[in-house]
Design an enzyme around this catalytic site. Structure first.
Site, PDB file in Angstrom:
ATOM      1  N   GLN A   1       5.028 -11.309  -4.715  1.00  0.00           N
ATOM      2  CA  GLN A   1       6.014 -11.474  -3.643  1.00  0.00           C
ATOM      3  C   GLN A   1       6.228 -12.948  -3.287  1.00  0.00           C
ATOM      4  OE1 GLN A   1       4.070  -8.290  -1.006  1.00  0.00           O
ATOM      5  NE2 GLN A   1       6.225  -8.146  -0.483  1.00  0.00           N
TER       6      GLN A   1
ATOM      7  N   HIS B   1       0.530   0.571  -1.678  1.00  0.00           N
ATOM      8  CA  HIS B   1       1.777  -0.194  -1.615  1.00  0.00           C
ATOM      9  C   HIS B   1       1.569  -1.593  -2.211  1.00  0.00           C
ATOM     10  CE1 HIS B   1       5.527  -1.631   0.640  1.00  0.00           C
ATOM     11  NE2 HIS B   1       4.966  -2.749   0.195  1.00  0.00           N
ATOM     12  N   GLU B   2       0.511  -2.281  -1.759  1.00  0.00           N
ATOM     13  CA  GLU B   2       0.287  -3.660  -2.220  1.00  0.00           C
ATOM     14  C   GLU B   2      -0.076  -3.706  -3.701  1.00  0.00           C
ATOM     15  OE1 GLU B   2       1.323  -5.962  -0.471  1.00  0.00           O
ATOM     16  OE2 GLU B   2       1.476  -4.797   1.370  1.00  0.00           O
TER      17      GLU B   2
ATOM     18  N   CYS C   1       8.661  -3.468   3.711  1.00  0.00           N
ATOM     19  CA  CYS C   1       8.174  -4.435   2.727  1.00  0.00           C
ATOM     20  C   CYS C   1       8.873  -5.759   2.976  1.00  0.00           C
ATOM     21  CB  CYS C   1       8.479  -3.928   1.320  1.00  0.00           C
ATOM     22  SG  CYS C   1       7.886  -5.016   0.015  1.00  0.00           S
ATOM     23  N   LEU C   2       8.097  -6.842   2.971  1.00  0.00           N
ATOM     24  CA  LEU C   2       8.697  -8.156   3.217  1.00  0.00           C
ATOM     25  C   LEU C   2       9.692  -8.525   2.123  1.00  0.00           C
ATOM     26  CD1 LEU C   2       5.635 -10.197   4.558  1.00  0.00           C
ATOM     27  CD2 LEU C   2       7.324  -8.840   5.811  1.00  0.00           C
TER      28      LEU C   2
ATOM     29  N   HIS D   1       2.688  -3.427  -6.209  1.00  0.00           N
ATOM     30  CA  HIS D   1       3.422  -4.678  -6.461  1.00  0.00           C
ATOM     31  C   HIS D   1       2.912  -5.368  -7.729  1.00  0.00           C
ATOM     32  CE1 HIS D   1       6.169  -5.354  -3.131  1.00  0.00           C
ATOM     33  NE2 HIS D   1       5.247  -5.097  -2.235  1.00  0.00           N
TER      34      HIS D   1
ATOM     35  N   GLY E   1       0.361  -6.696   4.688  1.00  0.00           N
ATOM     36  CA  GLY E   1      -0.190  -7.015   3.384  1.00  0.00           C
ATOM     37  C   GLY E   1       0.818  -7.829   2.604  1.00  0.00           C
TER      38      GLY E   1
HETATM   39 ZN    ZN Z   1       5.693  -4.699  -0.257  1.00  0.00          ZN
END
Ligand code: ZN
Length: 185
Positions: free
Chosen positions: A54, A145-146, A103-104, A149, A49
């Site tokens: 991000q 999680h997404e 997480c990226l 953000h 995701g």
């Molecule tokens: Zn993340």
């Protein structure tokens, strides 16, 4: 299409509250381009995701997609591409489920986070049409999680036991379930 630069932990954009989008904005060519770039960026880095903050865009947009054989999260089923605008999460079952998350924006680390196990997500799709879906287990965690953000919240904020934050290699050595491969990120 283009692969976008991913903001990393410490960049202020990850801590902003992202703004809602209007239906008009959702259908602009710029927004379609952003969605395509986010999908390409998510694929490039092997994420399941990605949220717009991000990639330095502080708007309420997230994409989610994973295959059954995703190397970072094997065995968690599959999810065809979801594009979510202005998404909201409602908890349906507050019983906590724990997953080791990555997480990226926090490369190289994994952390154990417990979250409500069943949620309902309401959002606008790419045509601005309202949609609702329910999710449990791993998908419920990915949604939360997404969408965190979008409120400037990262998974590392939600690790209750700080001993359960680890580099990928140490995760594999000391924390991964028996028999699990530890992929490079
Ligand atoms: Zn993340």
């Amino acid at each position: 299409m283009a692969i976008r630069k991913v903001a990393r932990l410490g960049h202020p954009v990850l801590r902003e509250k992202a703004r809602e989008l209007t239906r008009e904005e959702i259908s602009t060519p710029e927004m379609r381009r952003l969605v395509r770039d986010m999908v390409e960026t998510m694929h490039e880095y092997g994420g399941v995701g990605l949220a717009a903050p991000q990639v330095h865009e502080s708007v309420r947009l997230a994409v989610i997609q994973f295959e059954a054989d995703n190397e970072r999260y094997e065995g968690e089923g599959k999810q065809p591409l979801l594009v979510l605008f202005n998404a909201r999460v409602k908890v349906l079952d507050a019983t906590l489920s724990g997953f080791w998350e990555g997480c990226l924006s926090v490369p190289g680390l994994r952390g154990y986070v417990e979250r409500p196990s069943k949620v309902e997500v309401s959002y606008l799709d790419e045509r601005g049409k309202p949609k609702t879906m329910q999710a449990e287990g791993f998908l419920a965690t990915v949604f939360q999680h997404e969408l965190d953000h979008l409120d400037g919240v990262l998974y590392v904020d939600k690790i209750a036991d700080k001993a359960k934050l680890a580099f990928i290699e140490e995760y594999g050595r000391y924390h991964a379930p028996e028999g699990e491969d530890t992929p490079p990120e």
